[in-house]
Design a protein around this motif. Structure first.
Motif, PDB file in Angstrom:
ATOM      1  N   ILE A 269       0.840  -1.207   0.000  1.00 15.30           N
ATOM      2  CA  ILE A 269       0.000   0.000   0.000  1.00 15.30           C
ATOM      3  C   ILE A 269       0.869   1.249   0.000  1.00 15.30           C
ATOM      4  CG2 ILE A 269      -1.841   1.234   1.199  1.00 15.30           C
ATOM      5  CD1 ILE A 269      -2.697  -1.438   2.423  1.00 15.30           C
ATOM      6  N   ASP A 270       1.944   1.225   0.759  1.00 19.02           N
ATOM      7  CA  ASP A 270       2.820   2.400   0.860  1.00 19.02           C
ATOM      8  C   ASP A 270       3.370   2.839  -0.487  1.00 19.02           C
ATOM      9  OD1 ASP A 270       2.633   3.045   3.545  1.00 19.02           O
ATOM     10  OD2 ASP A 270       4.302   1.755   4.150  1.00 19.02           O
ATOM     11  N   GLN A 271       3.615   1.884  -1.382  1.00 19.41           N
ATOM     12  CA  GLN A 271       4.220   2.273  -2.664  1.00 19.41           C
ATOM     13  C   GLN A 271       3.293   3.147  -3.503  1.00 19.41           C
ATOM     14  OE1 GLN A 271       5.015  -0.972  -5.406  1.00 19.41           O
ATOM     15  NE2 GLN A 271       3.259  -2.137  -4.626  1.00 19.41           N
ATOM     16  N   TYR A 272       1.984   3.099  -3.213  1.00 19.70           N
ATOM     17  CA  TYR A 272       1.036   3.961  -3.923  1.00 19.70           C
ATOM     18  C   TYR A 272       0.682   5.204  -3.117  1.00 19.70           C
ATOM     19  CZ  TYR A 272       0.501  -0.061  -6.970  1.00 19.70           C
ATOM     20  OH  TYR A 272       0.755  -1.092  -7.840  1.00 19.70           O
ATOM     21  N   ASN A 273       0.988   5.192  -1.810  1.00 28.65           N
ATOM     22  CA  ASN A 273       0.726   6.332  -0.931  1.00 28.65           C
ATOM     23  C   ASN A 273      -0.673   6.906  -1.134  1.00 28.65           C
ATOM     24  OD1 ASN A 273       1.249   8.284   1.011  1.00 28.65           O
ATOM     25  ND2 ASN A 273       2.137   9.719  -0.474  1.00 28.65           N
ATOM     26  N   PRO A 274      -1.722   6.062  -1.018  1.00 33.21           N
ATOM     27  CA  PRO A 274      -3.072   6.545  -1.313  1.00 33.21           C
ATOM     28  C   PRO A 274      -3.614   7.432  -0.196  1.00 33.21           C
ATOM     29  CG  PRO A 274      -3.182   4.335  -0.441  1.00 33.21           C
ATOM     30  CD  PRO A 274      -1.717   4.652  -0.573  1.00 33.21           C
ATOM     31  N   GLU A 275      -4.590   8.250  -0.537  1.00 32.65           N
ATOM     32  CA  GLU A 275      -5.306   8.984   0.502  1.00 32.65           C
ATOM     33  C   GLU A 275      -6.269   8.049   1.241  1.00 32.65           C
ATOM     34  OE1 GLU A 275      -6.916  12.899  -0.517  1.00 32.65           O
ATOM     35  OE2 GLU A 275      -5.946  12.661  -2.475  1.00 32.65           O
ATOM     36  N   TYR A 276      -6.865   7.116   0.491  1.00 27.03           N
ATOM     37  CA  TYR A 276      -7.877   6.242   1.071  1.00 27.03           C
ATOM     38  C   TYR A 276      -7.598   4.794   0.662  1.00 27.03           C
ATOM     39  CZ  TYR A 276     -10.198  10.785   1.133  1.00 27.03           C
ATOM     40  OH  TYR A 276     -10.469  12.116   1.307  1.00 27.03           O
ATOM     41  N   VAL A 277      -8.000   3.881   1.535  1.00 34.22           N
ATOM     42  CA  VAL A 277      -7.896   2.451   1.237  1.00 34.22           C
ATOM     43  C   VAL A 277      -9.284   1.829   1.378  1.00 34.22           C
ATOM     44  CG1 VAL A 277      -6.915   0.232   1.925  1.00 34.22           C
ATOM     45  CG2 VAL A 277      -5.490   2.290   1.954  1.00 34.22           C
ATOM     46  N   LEU A 278      -9.683   1.113   0.336  1.00 29.81           N
ATOM     47  CA  LEU A 278     -10.959   0.403   0.308  1.00 29.81           C
ATOM     48  C   LEU A 278     -10.699  -1.062   0.643  1.00 29.81           C
ATOM     49  CD1 LEU A 278     -14.002   0.116  -0.612  1.00 29.81           C
ATOM     50  CD2 LEU A 278     -13.098  -0.198  -2.939  1.00 29.81           C
ATOM     51  N   ILE A 279     -11.353  -1.575   1.681  1.00 29.61           N
ATOM     52  CA  ILE A 279     -11.212  -2.973   2.088  1.00 29.61           C
ATOM     53  C   ILE A 279     -12.465  -3.732   1.666  1.00 29.61           C
ATOM     54  CG2 ILE A 279     -10.766  -4.554   4.001  1.00 29.61           C
ATOM     55  CD1 ILE A 279      -8.530  -2.532   3.638  1.00 29.61           C
ATOM     56  N   LEU A 280     -12.265  -4.850   0.961  1.00 32.29           N
ATOM     57  CA  LEU A 280     -13.383  -5.629   0.430  1.00 32.29           C
ATOM     58  C   LEU A 280     -13.227  -7.100   0.766  1.00 32.29           C
ATOM     59  CD1 LEU A 280     -13.322  -4.219  -3.217  1.00 32.29           C
ATOM     60  CD2 LEU A 280     -14.858  -3.485  -1.396  1.00 32.29           C
ATOM     61  N   GLY A 281     -14.354  -7.803   0.829  1.00 33.67           N
ATOM     62  CA  GLY A 281     -14.340  -9.260   0.829  1.00 33.67           C
ATOM     63  C   GLY A 281     -14.536  -9.752  -0.589  1.00 33.67           C
ATOM     64  N   GLY A 282     -14.036 -10.947  -0.870  1.00 26.21           N
ATOM     65  CA  GLY A 282     -14.151 -11.492  -2.216  1.00 26.21           C
ATOM     66  C   GLY A 282     -15.189 -12.576  -2.333  1.00 26.21           C
ATOM     67  N   ASP A 283     -16.146 -12.618  -1.410  1.00 25.54           N
ATOM     68  CA  ASP A 283     -17.045 -13.772  -1.382  1.00 25.54           C
ATOM     69  C   ASP A 283     -18.528 -13.407  -1.265  1.00 25.54           C
ATOM     70  OD1 ASP A 283     -16.855 -12.781   1.174  1.00 25.54           O
ATOM     71  OD2 ASP A 283     -16.144 -14.644   2.082  1.00 25.54           O
ATOM     72  N   HIS A 284     -18.913 -12.261  -1.853  1.00 20.72           N
ATOM     73  CA  HIS A 284     -20.324 -11.873  -1.837  1.00 20.72           C
ATOM     74  C   HIS A 284     -20.795 -11.570  -3.256  1.00 20.72           C
ATOM     75  CE1 HIS A 284     -19.069 -10.676   2.384  1.00 20.72           C
ATOM     76  NE2 HIS A 284     -19.991 -11.602   2.563  1.00 20.72           N
ATOM     77  N   ILE A 285     -22.101 -11.708  -3.467  1.00 19.75           N
ATOM     78  CA  ILE A 285     -22.719 -11.453  -4.764  1.00 19.75           C
ATOM     79  C   ILE A 285     -23.479 -10.135  -4.676  1.00 19.75           C
ATOM     80  CG2 ILE A 285     -24.253 -12.355  -6.546  1.00 19.75           C
ATOM     81  CD1 ILE A 285     -21.775 -14.108  -5.947  1.00 19.75           C
ATOM     82  N   TYR A 286     -23.002  -9.113  -5.399  1.00 15.59           N
ATOM     83  CA  TYR A 286     -23.639  -7.796  -5.344  1.00 15.59           C
ATOM     84  C   TYR A 286     -23.007  -6.883  -6.395  1.00 15.59           C
ATOM     85  CZ  TYR A 286     -19.433  -6.015  -2.992  1.00 15.59           C
ATOM     86  OH  TYR A 286     -18.139  -5.641  -2.696  1.00 15.59           O
ATOM     87  N   LYS A 287     -23.670  -5.757  -6.641  1.00 12.90           N
ATOM     88  CA  LYS A 287     -23.105  -4.677  -7.437  1.00 12.90           C
ATOM     89  C   LYS A 287     -23.106  -3.414  -6.580  1.00 12.90           C
ATOM     90  CE  LYS A 287     -24.703  -6.287 -12.001  1.00 12.90           C
ATOM     91  NZ  LYS A 287     -25.495  -5.913 -13.207  1.00 12.90           N
ATOM     92  N   MET A 288     -21.974  -2.718  -6.542  1.00 12.70           N
ATOM     93  CA  MET A 288     -21.891  -1.481  -5.771  1.00 12.70           C
ATOM     94  C   MET A 288     -20.923  -0.526  -6.457  1.00 12.70           C
ATOM     95  SD  MET A 288     -20.582  -0.727  -1.844  1.00 12.70           S
ATOM     96  CE  MET A 288     -21.975  -1.463  -1.010  1.00 12.70           C
ATOM     97  N   ASP A 289     -21.289   0.748  -6.477  1.00 14.17           N
ATOM     98  CA  ASP A 289     -20.413   1.799  -6.981  1.00 14.17           C
ATOM     99  C   ASP A 289     -19.625   2.353  -5.800  1.00 14.17           C
ATOM    100  OD1 ASP A 289     -19.153   4.003  -8.038  1.00 14.17           O
ATOM    101  OD2 ASP A 289     -20.903   4.718  -9.141  1.00 14.17           O
ATOM    102  N   TYR A 290     -18.367   1.921  -5.672  1.00 12.17           N
ATOM    103  CA  TYR A 290     -17.547   2.363  -4.537  1.00 12.17           C
ATOM    104  C   TYR A 290     -17.214   3.849  -4.612  1.00 12.17           C
ATOM    105  CZ  TYR A 290     -16.805  -2.724  -4.317  1.00 12.17           C
ATOM    106  OH  TYR A 290     -16.976  -4.077  -4.269  1.00 12.17           O
TER     107      TYR A 290
END
Length: 429
Positions: A114-135
């Motif tokens: 993560i540090d190499q991109y130095n983001p302002e924000y980090v989005l944490i997700l699970g990879g095991d749900h069925i859905y559509k969302m506009d993050y």
């Protein structure tokens, strides 16, 4: 690396033990879904549809199929020099090295990424749900409320709330209390496991909590700690389709949702498409005596029999006289002549003989794992073979290349299992 406003960290290392034999050889996010997709495709597609072009995928349990599916991220337009998709497995360091012990520990072990991109924000997700969302909408909410942490939240039926982390909020959506799987929840507004953090705050919190909890977890440790410290933590309300497909019954039901006349979850919209890695396959063929109703049939299938209310993955063959009803058949399965399959999940590369009946008899819970197989669905694991003229009941489990002598009087009564042991080559024989 060019600085990113927000990157995503996708937690995809879960075993998914409640899916039984479906996850015996692969992680839960790699399980096929909806005929041509895999469960992880939904979070991955949400990222690209939301403009998130840097995704770290954290793998652990049985990662081979998941890694092969992700490749270099081409199906999601994430094959990029600056960003794209990166698979992050647990790795040894000079001072220590271990499996990911918790959701927050997994992120902690990848601080350098993560540090190499130095983001302002980090989005944490699970990879095991069925859905559509506009993050991106969630990020706008995060900025407008000057949040330290935003937590995506969903209202569920009261009887289901105790299975989740429950959040209690003020009228302005600010969170004032967390309850992790409470027996008597105060609300039915639950944590979806989707978070946006300010990166500076998250980095500090991960380092501090790791010193206290080796198994550092967001729901159990990090979020309650930050809440107690008075950080601005808000619930982002989500009202669309969302399914946790963590059990055999919920996995089956979510697939069946796709074949309604007006589906609750629509895979056919021109916007917010779900992308996946799929080879070019021959078109579907249906024979002169075939019949298909209310079903999803993937590319390369050959249907000579009848298919009702079912989902067939790529290159499935249904022979003449066979009937498949209320079932899910994954890629490269073969169903012989005059075979009847009712309310069954059949994993990839299985062969079902002629004159077989699956799903007959009483709804007796499985004797070995009654908490997993108890809703009348029989499950057949990958690479399994069932001989001709076998009758199989409900809530049965078959895993391996079975022979007629494995069945008493050519029958497997409801609630029973045949699970073959692995041979020296790692194949269930």
């Amino acid at each position: 690396m060019r600085k990113k406003e927000m990157i995503a960290m996708l937690l995809a290392g879960g075993q998914g033990s409640r899916l039984g034999v479906l996850t015996s050889g692969q992680a839960k996010p790699a399980v096929p879904f909806g005929g041509k997709y895999r469960i992880i495709d939904f979070a991955m597609s949400n990222c690209v549809n939301s403009g998130v072009d840097t995704v770290g995928v954290l793998t652990q349990y049985q990662p081979l199929k998941l890694n092969q599916h992700l490749g270099i991220g081409t199906p999601w337009d994430l094959d990029r020099r600056n960003g794209g998709v990166t698979v992050l497995a647990p790795h040894m360091k000079t001072d220590d090295g271990a499996w990911y012990m918790g959701t927050a520990d997994a992120i902690y072990q990848n601080l350098d990424f993560i540090d190499q991109y130095n983001p302002e924000y980090v989005l944490i997700l699970g990879g095991d749900h069925i859905y559509k969302m506009d993050y991106s909408r969630m990020l706008t909410f995060h900025k407008q409320n000057k949040c330290d942490v935003s937590v995506a939240a969903l209202t569920v039926p009261w009887e289901e709330a105790s299975r989740f982390g429950v959040m209690n909020i003020h009228d302005d959506s600010r969170i004032y209390e967390f309850e992790e799987k409470p027996p008597n929840p105060k609300s039915n507004f639950v944590n979806m496991g989707i978070y946006i953090f300010r990166w500076d705050l998250l980095r500090d919190a991960l380092e501090r909590d790791k010193k206290i909890h080796p198994d550092s977890d967001f729901g159990k440790h990090v979020l309650p700690m930050l809440l107690n410290e008075g950080k601005r933590m808000f619930a982002y309300p989500f009202s669309g389709y969302w399914k946790d497909v963590g059990t055999i019954d919920s996995y089956w039901a979510a697939n069946m949702d796709l074949i309604q006349t007006v589906p609750d979850f629509n895979l056919y919209e021109n916007f917010d498409k779900i992308y996946t890695d799929s080879d070019h396959q021959p078109p579907l063929y249906t024979g002169s005596n075939s019949e298909v109703k209310s079903s999803i049939i993937a590319e390369g299938c050959e249907v000579l029999g009848k298919v009702f209310n079912s989902i067939l993955g790529p290159e499935v063959i249904i022979e003449e006289g066979a009937v498949v009803r209320d079932s899910i058949l994954m890629e490269n399965c073969y169903v012989g002549k005059n075979t009847i399959i009712d309310r069954c999940i059949i994993d990839t590369d299985c062969t079902i003989g002629d004159d077989v009946q699956i799903g007959v008899g009483e709804n007796t819970p499985n004797s070995y794992k009654p908490g997993i197989y108890d809703t009348g669905i029989t499950v057949i694991g990958e690479l399994s073979t069932i001989p001709d003229k076998i009758q199989i009941g409900k809530n049965c489990v078959i895993y391996g290349k079975t022979k007629p002598e494995d069945y008493a009087d050519l029958r497997l009564e409801s609630g029973n299992s045949i699970v073959k042991k692995l041979n020296a080559n790692g194949v269930r024989a």
